[in-house]
Design a protein around this motif. Structure first.
Motif: not given
Length: 421
Positions: A294-310
């Motif tokens: 991410g931009k700072t060490a305290d937070k990972p970079g944003a990602v697109f969440t793929g997957g499924s819902d029911l």
């Protein structure tokens, strides 16, 4: 959008003997007064072994409910679900890609499950699954499982260059390390010019988005200062390798490129590592994973969440039993088992420890805490169909004026979304 390359190896194929689907009306009567729940699950979402284990466990726990599953193919599933929702003979439970729910909810064909979120542990759901599962303030989709991109890297090339992957926590550390790796015949990173999901992560990190909605109208947002900063970083990172500027990760398949041996990093779902090893067995034991920084060490970079819902169709014959099925499959015990069996990210942040012993899935789980979804609108499908984002990226990477190209792409996004919403 559903990843076809998930963690945990090459695609697991369902056994051909899986039960065929019958209508709710045909399955209402069972010996002993049991009710049959008809379920549509997607190809490769679970292995045959996990399906068998879950079905047997569920039926033992709920002897008055039987489970009948039909495995569906991703090709053409949108039209098939739309037809089922419009009929009086829909299945009781349907697995659907997380970004498709708004389209189905708009038709009125899904059951509103808003009053069930507390009992389904909704407060801990992954944002990237929960948000696209809602439409106009109502919750229709219940998060099932998630997958997202991480960095797959060559441990031997990192070691030879004196780069410690565990110390890479920020974008600047990432580009510094990639620059150090990018020497001689080694590409510091292979990043094709049209990997628009990766671009989305950088845009979200800056506080931007692909599009925004106001008073029922959508406006493309690639020309905002935030989105332009995201594209600027993408261009800087992409320049540290030799990826094509006019193609995405499928052309050529980036796992094939990494398998040739001179690429230090790619951005991929962790399952990509298994494809690399299949192509080049000499790389077995030489691939590692870390979350996109991410931009700072305290937070990972944003990602697109793929997957499924029911989801439960409004026309489902057995909605109560369908809810019981969903409650079990998305509950603590089976989510942990599913995560281990399939190397998925569980549907809730509180269950991330379930994949702690799987390096790829563990890296995914860290990134999933900062997961995002594409704009939640039925019209987003039209954007993906023509995808002006890819053309925009190529135009910028080949020397076009970023602001002008972003404004043009934003107009195309707005047109497509407003026509389809």
């Amino acid at each position: 959008m559903k990843y076809r390359l998930l963690a945990g190896g090459s695609a697991l194929v369902m056994a051909a003997t899986l039960s065929a689907c019958s209508s709710s009306s045909d399955s209402a009567g069972e010996a002993g007064g049991a009710t049959t729940v008809d379920v549509w699950l997607m190809r490769d979402s679970v292995s045959a072994e996990f399906q068998k284990e879950f079905t047997e466990g569920f039926e033992a726990q709920h002897p008055k409910i039987k489970v009948k599953i039909q495995v569906q193919e991703w090709d053409g599933i949108g039209q098939k679900i739309t037809a089922a929702l419009a009929s009086n003979d829909a299945p009781d439970v349907i697995e659907t890609g997380n970004t498709h729910i708004a389209q189905y909810a708009q038709s009125g064909g899904l059951l509103d499950l808003s009053d069930k979120t507390d009992e389904l542990n909704g407060k801990d759901w992954l944002k990237g699954l929960a948000e696209p599962g809602a439409y106009e303030g109502k919750q229709y989709g219940i998060p099932y499982y998630a997958a997202n991109r991480v960095v797959i890297y060559r441990t031997d090339l990192f070691e030879a260059a004196g780069v410690d992957a565990t110390a890479i926590k920020t974008r600047e550390q990432w580009t510094d390390a990639t620059t150090k790796l990018n020497k001689d015949k080694t590409q510091g990173i292979y990043l094709p010019g049209q990997m628009w999901y990766a671009l989305g992560g950088f845009i979200w990190d800056e506080g931007g988005d692909f599009a925004t909605e106001s008073d029922g109208k959508w406006k493309g947002a690639l020309d905002t200062p935030e989105a332009l900063r995201g594209m600027e970083f993408y261009a800087r990172l992409q320049a540290l390798g030799k990826g094509p500027k006019d193609a995405d990760e499928a052309d050529p398949p980036q796992a094939d490129v990494m398998a040739k041996g001179d690429v230090a990093q790619v951005i991929s779902a962790p399952g990509g590592a298994n494809v690399v090893i299949e192509k080049n067995p000499a790389l077995k034991g030489k691939l590692g994973f870390f979350p996109i920084p991410g931009k700072t060490a305290d937070k990972p970079g944003a990602v697109f969440t793929g997957g499924s819902d029911l989801v439960i169709p409004a026309a489902a014959g057995h909605p109560d039993e369908a809810l019981t099925f969903i409650k079990e499959l998305t509950g603590d015990a089976w989510q942990k088992k599913l995560a281990v069996a399939m190397s998925y990210v569980p549907n809730r942040t509180t269950l991330a420890s379930a994949v702690a012993d799987d390096p790829g899935a563990a890296a995914m789980a860290v990134g999933a805490a900062n997961g995002h979804a594409t704009p939640n609108s039925p019209g987003w499908a039209a954007v993906e169909a023509e995808n002006p984002i890819k053309d925009y990226m190529t135009a910028v990477l080949t020397g076009g004026d970023a602001a002008k190209e972003a404004a043009k792409a934003s107009e195309d996004i707005a047109r497509a979304m407003n026509a389809g919403s």
